[in-house]
Scaffold this motif. Structure first.
Motif, PDB file in Angstrom:
ATOM      1  N   THR A  10       0.832  -1.205   0.000  1.00  0.00           N
ATOM      2  CA  THR A  10       0.000   0.000   0.000  1.00  0.00           C
ATOM      3  C   THR A  10       0.870   1.260   0.000  1.00  0.00           C
ATOM      4  N   TRP A  55       1.819   1.786  -3.509  1.00  0.00           N
ATOM      5  CA  TRP A  55       0.686   2.331  -4.258  1.00  0.00           C
ATOM      6  C   TRP A  55       0.518   3.822  -3.977  1.00  0.00           C
ATOM      7  N   ILE A  65      -8.010  -3.003  -1.071  1.00  0.00           N
ATOM      8  CA  ILE A  65      -8.669  -2.498  -2.273  1.00  0.00           C
ATOM      9  C   ILE A  65      -9.996  -1.843  -1.908  1.00  0.00           C
ATOM     10  N   GLN A  78     -10.705  -0.308   0.697  1.00  0.00           N
ATOM     11  CA  GLN A  78     -10.406   0.981   1.327  1.00  0.00           C
ATOM     12  C   GLN A  78      -9.608   1.910   0.408  1.00  0.00           C
ATOM     13  N   ARG A  79      -9.446   1.489  -0.848  1.00  0.00           N
ATOM     14  CA  ARG A  79      -8.712   2.254  -1.859  1.00  0.00           C
ATOM     15  C   ARG A  79      -7.271   2.541  -1.440  1.00  0.00           C
ATOM     16  N   GLN A  80      -6.695   1.578  -0.759  1.00  0.00           N
ATOM     17  CA  GLN A  80      -5.285   1.653  -0.385  1.00  0.00           C
ATOM     18  C   GLN A  80      -4.402   0.902  -1.378  1.00  0.00           C
ATOM     19  N   GLY A 130      -4.785  -0.824  -5.653  1.00  0.00           N
ATOM     20  CA  GLY A 130      -5.661  -0.870  -6.806  1.00  0.00           C
ATOM     21  C   GLY A 130      -4.996  -1.505  -8.013  1.00  0.00           C
ATOM     22  N   ARG A 170     -10.089   0.572 -11.151  1.00  0.00           N
ATOM     23  CA  ARG A 170      -8.936   0.517 -10.240  1.00  0.00           C
ATOM     24  C   ARG A 170      -9.271  -0.133  -8.902  1.00  0.00           C
ATOM     25  N   TYR A 171     -10.429   0.207  -8.351  1.00  0.00           N
ATOM     26  CA  TYR A 171     -10.799  -0.278  -7.018  1.00  0.00           C
ATOM     27  C   TYR A 171     -12.083  -1.111  -7.070  1.00  0.00           C
ATOM     28  N   ASP A 172     -12.337  -1.773  -8.176  1.00  0.00           N
ATOM     29  CA  ASP A 172     -13.577  -2.503  -8.396  1.00  0.00           C
ATOM     30  C   ASP A 172     -13.506  -3.875  -7.724  1.00  0.00           C
TER      31      ASP A 172
END
Length: 205
Positions: free
Chosen positions: A53, A56, A106, A108-110, A112, A186-188
């Protein structure tokens, strides 16, 4: 845009990245205390996902400042844990720890999916020659990485089925990044779950 360059150790991806990416390069890095970590259990999964993360976040920062980040190896490096499980080098429980920790990141959008992956398969003799002639790096786990290459290819083949056109095989000889657009997935999580479900199962399972 976030572009990932992948391939086994000694495939030439780092050399390619250094010539192609310029100041948009996010180098492959490792935590200094990694050799002091346990080899299995949920703490290991949490440790490596936290490291991923951070990579990322660095890619997002580079994208924000330069318009593009070219990552030498995927920040979403779940393929390594999956490949070790496929080889019998890791228990299924450890794969599941890594999988669930990555899924949480993913959500938590940390972490992707990249906008594009460039991956370079390579034959054993060429990779070994490149390893032996590269005096700048030691690759003590070369044989393991070559055994893992099959599963690296299977991983990104499955990803290509979920995100058509976003996986490119081979590295351009002119060192130019192909045209790329932002991946809306990206975060799906649905795409992530479909991707994981499509992966081959170990022969022993």
């Amino acid at each position: 845009m976030i572009v990932v360059v992948e391939g086994m150790s000694a495939a030439g991806k780092t050399t390619w990245c250094c010539q192609a990416a310029g100041d948009t390069l996010l180098p492959e890095t490792f935590p200094a205390d990694r050799h002091n970590q346990p080899l299995e259990g949920p703490e290991v999964a949490a440790y490596w996902v936290e490291w991923n993360t951070q990579r990322w976040r660095n890619a997002l920062a580079l994208e924000a400042s330069k318009g593009m980040a070219v990552c030498d190896t995927d920040p979403l490096k779940l393929h390594y844990s999956w490949g070790l499980w496929q080889l019998g080098e890791k228990q299924e429980a450890d794969w599941q720890f890594s999988l669930q920790e990555t899924r949480r990141a993913i959500a938590q959008r940390q972490l992707g999916f990249a906008d594009m992956v460039l991956i370079k398969p390579i034959d054993a003799s060429t990779a070994r020659h490149q390893m032996e002639t590269d005096i700048t790096r030691t690759r003590s786990r070369f044989d393991l990485h070559f055994r893992l290459q099959r599963f690296l290819i299977e991983w990104y083949s499955a990803l290509e089925a979920v995100f058509p056109t976003r996986v490119k095989w081979g590295l351009p000889k002119d060192f130019k990044i192909p045209p790329v657009t932002v991946n809306p997935g990206r975060y799906d999580l649905k795409a992530f779950d479909a991707f994981i479900a499509s992966l081959p199962k170990p022969l022993s399972s």
